[in-house]
Design a protein around this motif. Structure first.
Motif, PDB file in Angstrom:
ATOM      1  N   ASP A  12       0.875  -1.161   0.000  1.00  0.00           N
ATOM      2  CA  ASP A  12       0.000   0.000   0.000  1.00  0.00           C
ATOM      3  C   ASP A  12       0.926   1.229   0.000  1.00  0.00           C
ATOM      4  OD1 ASP A  12      -2.368   1.692   0.652  1.00  0.00           O
ATOM      5  OD2 ASP A  12      -1.283   1.938   2.547  1.00  0.00           O
ATOM      6  N   ASN A  14      -0.102   5.146   0.630  1.00  0.00           N
ATOM      7  CA  ASN A  14      -0.362   6.205   1.615  1.00  0.00           C
ATOM      8  C   ASN A  14      -0.387   5.629   3.033  1.00  0.00           C
ATOM      9  OD1 ASN A  14      -2.038   6.899  -1.032  1.00  0.00           O
ATOM     10  ND2 ASN A  14      -1.319   8.791  -0.117  1.00  0.00           N
ATOM     11  N   GLY A  15       0.487   6.126   3.880  1.00  0.00           N
ATOM     12  CA  GLY A  15       0.516   5.670   5.268  1.00  0.00           C
ATOM     13  C   GLY A  15       1.412   4.469   5.496  1.00  0.00           C
ATOM     14  N   THR A  16       1.669   3.689   4.435  1.00  0.00           N
ATOM     15  CA  THR A  16       2.503   2.492   4.599  1.00  0.00           C
ATOM     16  C   THR A  16       3.946   2.804   4.201  1.00  0.00           C
ATOM     17  OG1 THR A  16       0.597   1.083   4.179  1.00  0.00           O
ATOM     18  CG2 THR A  16       2.772   0.059   3.994  1.00  0.00           C
ATOM     19  N   ASP A 168      -1.613  -0.355   6.001  1.00  0.00           N
ATOM     20  CA  ASP A 168      -1.664   0.365   7.280  1.00  0.00           C
ATOM     21  C   ASP A 168      -3.087   0.571   7.786  1.00  0.00           C
ATOM     22  OD1 ASP A 168      -2.217   2.310   5.198  1.00  0.00           O
ATOM     23  OD2 ASP A 168      -2.010   3.843   6.737  1.00  0.00           O
ATOM     24  N   THR A 169      -4.089   0.007   7.107  1.00  0.00           N
ATOM     25  CA  THR A 169      -5.475   0.199   7.571  1.00  0.00           C
ATOM     26  C   THR A 169      -6.229  -1.129   7.572  1.00  0.00           C
ATOM     27  OG1 THR A 169      -6.385   0.564   5.354  1.00  0.00           O
ATOM     28  CG2 THR A 169      -5.593   2.524   6.547  1.00  0.00           C
ATOM     29  N   ASP A 172      -6.990  -2.475   4.205  1.00  0.00           N
ATOM     30  CA  ASP A 172      -5.968  -3.298   3.544  1.00  0.00           C
ATOM     31  C   ASP A 172      -6.140  -4.773   3.910  1.00  0.00           C
ATOM     32  OD1 ASP A 172      -4.483  -1.248   2.144  1.00  0.00           O
ATOM     33  OD2 ASP A 172      -3.815  -0.567   4.108  1.00  0.00           O
TER      34      ASP A 172
HETATM   35 MG    MG Z   1      -2.781   3.268   3.389  1.00  0.00          MG
END
Ligand code: MG
Length: 216
Positions: A12, A14-16, A168-169, A172
């Protein structure tokens, strides 16, 4: 779970790999300020953020009768895009990507971020060469990644059991389950560790811990 069990890592974005948490909170706070709605701090963001994004917007207090979702969504993306280069990669992103490549793992990105912008920002950070495929959406709205993921797995031509999705969510984790691939969740992004664990995910506090557990 060790590295040789998997042949391919689907990341992933964004965020990962990208640390865009502060940017997302800032852009949303500007939108909330414009409507005199309560602001977000990290704890409130972690509590409220989720997919589908439409329900998240409603939890933030936006009035769907006054602000339609499409318009809010475009306002957020416009604000995010204008400042997107303020975000940086997570501290260990480069090192872990390099270690995975050195260990013989193939890697791809699967993201709900717009295809063209995704490719551009991955290139901006100079890490595009680590990925066999960079897969994003052709549309600016955050639809599910499942269909994209199914296309990607067909393209890879390897069994889903040989693939590890890293995100990260909780979304996912849902995507990984639908795709039939393993999943590792990194609690340094848009969802906190307790929410990730409550979903039944295999959770690591950060990329360094993920890499250590996978012999990278
Ligand atoms: Mg993400």
């Amino acid at each position: 779970m060790s590295a040789p069990r998997h042949r391919h890592l689907i990341w992933d974005w964004n965020g990962t790999l990208l640390d865009d948490l502060t940017l997302c909170i800032d852009v949303m706070n500007a939108m909330l300020d414009r409507r005199q709605l309560p602001r977000l701090d990290l704890a409130r963001y972690h509590e409220l953020f989720d997919f589908p994004v439409r329900a998240y917007y409603e939890r933030l207090g936006f009035n769907p009768a006054r602000d339609n979702f499409e318009r809010l969504s475009i306002e957020f993306i416009t604000g995010y895009e204008a400042r997107r280069l303020e975000s940086t990669l997570h501290r260990d992103s480069r090192r872990v990507l390099a270690a995975a490549a050195a260990a013989g793992l193939q890697q791809s990105i699967l993201s709900a971020y717009r295809q063209e912008t995704l490719r551009e920002i991955v290139q901006h950070f100079g890490i595009a060469t680590y990925f066999d495929h960079i897969t994003g959406l052709d549309n600016i709205h955050a639809y599910s990644k499942v269909t994209l993921g199914q296309d990607l797995i067909r393209l890879l031509g390897i069994p889903p059991g040989d693939i590890l999705l890293v995100g990260d969510t909780r979304h996912d984790l849902e995507v990984a389950r639908e795709l039939g691939v393993d999943c590792a969740l990194i609690a340094a992004g848009h969802h906190p560790a307790d929410r990730l664990r409550a979903g039944g995910g295999h959770v690591f506090p950060d990329l360094a811990a993920f890499a250590a557990a996978h012999g990278l």
